[in-house]
Design a protein around this motif. Structure first.
Motif, PDB file in Angstrom:
ATOM      1  N   GLU A   1      -4.287  -0.101  -2.791  1.00  0.00           N
ATOM      2  CA  GLU A   1      -5.745   0.871  -3.406  1.00  0.00           C
ATOM      3  C   GLU A   1      -6.509   1.663  -2.458  1.00  0.00           C
ATOM      4  OE1 GLU A   1      -6.688   0.541  -5.798  1.00  0.00           O
ATOM      5  OE2 GLU A   1      -5.222  -1.501  -6.534  1.00  0.00           O
ATOM      6  N   PRO A   2      -7.448   2.560  -2.603  1.00  0.00           N
ATOM      7  CA  PRO A   2      -7.588   2.580  -4.187  1.00  0.00           C
ATOM      8  C   PRO A   2      -6.427   3.567  -4.788  1.00  0.00           C
ATOM      9  CG  PRO A   2      -8.696   4.224  -2.472  1.00  0.00           C
ATOM     10  CD  PRO A   2      -8.165   3.175  -1.604  1.00  0.00           C
ATOM     11  N   ALA A   3      -6.118   3.579  -5.851  1.00  0.00           N
ATOM     12  CA  ALA A   3      -5.158   4.056  -6.646  1.00  0.00           C
ATOM     13  C   ALA A   3      -5.102   5.183  -6.295  1.00  0.00           C
ATOM     14  CB  ALA A   3      -4.514   3.641  -7.958  1.00  0.00           C
ATOM     15  N   ALA A   4      -6.454   5.728  -6.483  1.00  0.00           N
ATOM     16  CA  ALA A   4      -6.504   6.916  -6.593  1.00  0.00           C
ATOM     17  C   ALA A   4      -6.018   8.459  -4.813  1.00  0.00           C
ATOM     18  CB  ALA A   4      -7.607   7.833  -7.090  1.00  0.00           C
ATOM     19  N   LEU A   5      -5.804   7.262  -3.765  1.00  0.00           N
ATOM     20  CA  LEU A   5      -5.273   7.979  -2.926  1.00  0.00           C
ATOM     21  C   LEU A   5      -3.545   7.435  -2.513  1.00  0.00           C
ATOM     22  CD1 LEU A   5      -8.777   6.961  -0.677  1.00  0.00           C
ATOM     23  CD2 LEU A   5      -8.078   8.485  -1.921  1.00  0.00           C
ATOM     24  N   ASN A   6      -2.928   6.972  -3.087  1.00  0.00           N
ATOM     25  CA  ASN A   6      -2.093   7.128  -3.358  1.00  0.00           C
ATOM     26  C   ASN A   6      -0.898   6.638  -4.153  1.00  0.00           C
ATOM     27  OD1 ASN A   6      -1.968   4.701  -0.795  1.00  0.00           O
ATOM     28  ND2 ASN A   6      -3.766   4.403  -1.813  1.00  0.00           N
ATOM     29  N   PRO A   7      -1.307   8.473  -4.951  1.00  0.00           N
ATOM     30  CA  PRO A   7       0.289   9.145  -5.688  1.00  0.00           C
ATOM     31  C   PRO A   7       1.576   9.632  -5.273  1.00  0.00           C
ATOM     32  CG  PRO A   7      -1.046  10.791  -4.536  1.00  0.00           C
ATOM     33  CD  PRO A   7      -1.703   9.639  -4.251  1.00  0.00           C
ATOM     34  N   GLY A   8       2.562   9.334  -6.335  1.00  0.00           N
ATOM     35  CA  GLY A   8       3.738   8.998  -5.575  1.00  0.00           C
ATOM     36  C   GLY A   8       4.084   9.887  -4.768  1.00  0.00           C
TER      37      GLY A   8
END
Length: 254
Positions: A204-211
């Motif tokens: 988290e945040p998900a938006a800062l942790n792409p695949g």
């Protein structure tokens, strides 16, 4: 890049897999802290006819696409065994967990006899690492099948398994040491141990942790393949902690 999970060391990764085999159909359900899937497979007693996958909770927006490669199983002869099915599916083209569920469904379809439905439920628990050791266990229909202690991805207890790898190289030795239910349970536990490593991190945040930020090798699974990982965006708010609530597994709560 993911950050360390500040709560790691205080919890337990839990996973539940339930297989229900009936004449002509097998249903497999899987839920853990990161995933929720339901797979249905229909067969005519000799071959797989249809595969249907419900991606109920997924780590990335691209994971649902991995249901498409499962259709390669259609026409697979149930008497050809798991190795043939894996080759047909091409594991690296698939979601690891969807792939495993389909292989499990095919095995139960091949072994199911009679008109009565049968149910097998595996419950895996992998404790966070403490003093360098992770304790992992698996129960089948409430009965303990395996209990392992693992350090640096190597089993250290029980003594008869000491030195065996818990990651790369696992399947080779497990296939020699175990058979039938004990092998199936061992594979289920190894997969849980693998996914349990994700508890070490916070995404988290998900938006800062792409695949693409995970640094995973290409072809580790569908969403980490080239041309896919570049557009794999992490799903927001989908991680669950079942440390104290194992009874919620397979309820697939929103």
């Amino acid at each position: 890049m993911a950050n360390p999970n500040p709560h790691y060391g205080t919890g337990t990764f839990r996973r539940r897999v339930r297989v229900r085999a009936a004449p002509g159909q097998v249903t497999v359900e899987l839920e853990d802290g990161n995933h929720g899937f339901r797979l249905r497979m229909w067969h005519d007693g000799a071959r797989i006819n249809t595969v249907e996958l419900d991606p109920l909770r997924i780590p990335f927006n691209t994971c649902a696409e991995a249901s498409k490669p499962l259709t390669r199983a259609i026409g697979h002869r149930l008497d050809e065994g798991a190795a043939v099915l894996r080759d047909r599916l091409v594991p690296s083209d698939n979601c690891t967990h969807m792939h495993d569920m389909l292989v499990l469904a095919a095995a139960h379809a091949a072994s199911h006899r009679g008109e009565e439905a049968t149910t097998r439920q595996y419950d895996m628990a992998v404790e966070d690492e403490r003093s360098g050791v992770m304790r992992a266990s698996v129960r089948c229909n409430g009965e303990t099948v395996h209990e392992w202690e693992i350090a640096k991805h190597e089993i250290v207890a029980p003594a008869e398994l000491a030195g065996r790898p818990a990651m790369r190289g696992f399947h080779a030795w497990a296939s020699e040491c175990f058979a039938d239910l004990r092998l199936e349970a061992a594979v289920a536990l190894q997969r849980a141990y693998f996914v349990a490593q994700s508890r070490r991190f916070s995404f988290e945040p998900a938006a800062l942790n792409p695949g693409v930020a995970d640094g995973m090798p290409h072809s580790a699974c569908y969403s980490y393949n080239r041309s896919v990982v570049e557009r794999a965006l992490r799903s927001d708010g989908t991680v669950r902690d079942f440390t104290h609530t194992p009874d919620l597994l397979l309820k697939f709560l929103p």
